[in-house]
Write a protein that holds these residues in place. Structure first.
Motif, PDB file in Angstrom:
ATOM      1  N   TYR A  44       0.148  -3.517  -8.655  1.00 41.37           N
ATOM      2  CA  TYR A  44       0.143  -3.519  -7.234  1.00 41.37           C
ATOM      3  C   TYR A  44      -1.144  -4.164  -6.547  1.00 41.37           C
ATOM      4  N   ARG A  45      -2.257  -3.620  -7.228  1.00 39.97           N
ATOM      5  CA  ARG A  45      -3.653  -3.889  -7.162  1.00 39.97           C
ATOM      6  C   ARG A  45      -3.989  -5.400  -7.135  1.00 39.97           C
ATOM      7  N   ASN A  63       0.896  -1.333   0.034  1.00 38.63           N
ATOM      8  CA  ASN A  63      -0.125   0.083  -0.051  1.00 38.63           C
ATOM      9  C   ASN A  63       1.058   1.253   0.016  1.00 38.63           C
ATOM     10  N   GLY A  64       1.843   1.181   0.826  1.00 39.72           N
ATOM     11  CA  GLY A  64       2.930   2.456   0.793  1.00 39.72           C
ATOM     12  C   GLY A  64       3.343   2.585  -0.550  1.00 39.72           C
ATOM     13  N   HIS A 106       0.410   0.808 -10.487  1.00 37.75           N
ATOM     14  CA  HIS A 106      -0.852   0.694  -9.376  1.00 37.75           C
ATOM     15  C   HIS A 106      -1.656  -0.516  -9.910  1.00 37.75           C
ATOM     16  N   ASN A 155       3.485   8.549  -8.225  1.00 36.45           N
ATOM     17  CA  ASN A 155       3.374  10.079  -8.995  1.00 36.45           C
ATOM     18  C   ASN A 155       2.630   9.889 -10.250  1.00 36.45           C
ATOM     19  N   GLN A 199       0.435   4.225 -13.539  1.00 35.73           N
ATOM     20  CA  GLN A 199      -0.923   3.419 -13.807  1.00 35.73           C
ATOM     21  C   GLN A 199      -0.494   1.966 -13.767  1.00 35.73           C
ATOM     22  N   ASP A 249       2.336   1.542  -3.362  1.00 35.44           N
ATOM     23  CA  ASP A 249       1.322   2.311  -4.318  1.00 35.44           C
ATOM     24  C   ASP A 249       0.840   3.430  -4.052  1.00 35.44           C
ATOM     25  N   GLU A 250       0.646   4.105  -2.848  1.00 36.98           N
ATOM     26  CA  GLU A 250       0.510   5.571  -2.532  1.00 36.98           C
ATOM     27  C   GLU A 250       1.616   6.517  -2.640  1.00 36.98           C
ATOM     28  N   SER A 251       2.903   6.024  -3.066  1.00 37.66           N
ATOM     29  CA  SER A 251       3.886   6.846  -3.266  1.00 37.66           C
ATOM     30  C   SER A 251       3.943   6.936  -4.749  1.00 37.66           C
TER      31      SER A 251
END
Length: 134
Positions: free
Chosen positions: A91-92, A69-70, A88, A76, A85, A72-74
């Motif tokens: 990771y999902r 999650n970290g 993301h 840009n 994208q 993914d949140e990082s």
């Protein structure tokens, strides 16, 4: 000296080394540290699942999902656009596989997530300047 005290001391040394590496890390190194931690927790999660140690498996799964999650949140999305994208999406999907219901195919799904993420880690280490190679 007992076996447990040796384990505790080894764990303390690893923790100190890890904290030192994080404190002195540039952004590239920090992502590399996150990938290494993610890989380690996924390895321990799979190992625990194989031993039917669900308590430890859930512990390592929670840590791995937190790191994922970290990462993914990082991302840009403005600067990295399509690459962000794509990461993301990967990771999902990895998180979905890691969170799979415990059962016959759990280990296979967790291992496939681990392999997907390890490929990204290797790519990151190949492009990141000065990062220790895995």
């Amino acid at each position: 000296m007992t076996y447990q005290s040796n384990i505790r001391r080894t764990s303390n040394y690893k923790s100190i080394a890890k904290n030192s590496r994080v404190l002195s890390a540039n952004p590239y190194d920090l992502v590399a540290v996150l990938f290494a931690e993610l890989r380690e927790n996924l390895d321990l999660m799979v190992e625990s699942a194989r031993r039917n140690d669900n308590a430890r498996m859930f512990e390592f799964r929670a840590k791995a999902l937190g790191i994922l999650n970290g990462l993914d949140e990082s991302l840009n999305f403005e600067a990295a656009g399509e690459l962000a994208q794509t990461l993301h999406t990967i990771y999902r999907e990895a998180a979905r596989r890691i969170q799979a219901e415990i059962g016959a195919s759990f280990i296979e799904r967790a291992e496939s997530a681990r392999e997907m993420l390890h490929e990204i880690e290797k790519a990151w280490l190949a492009i990141a300047p000065g990062v220790a190679r895995v």
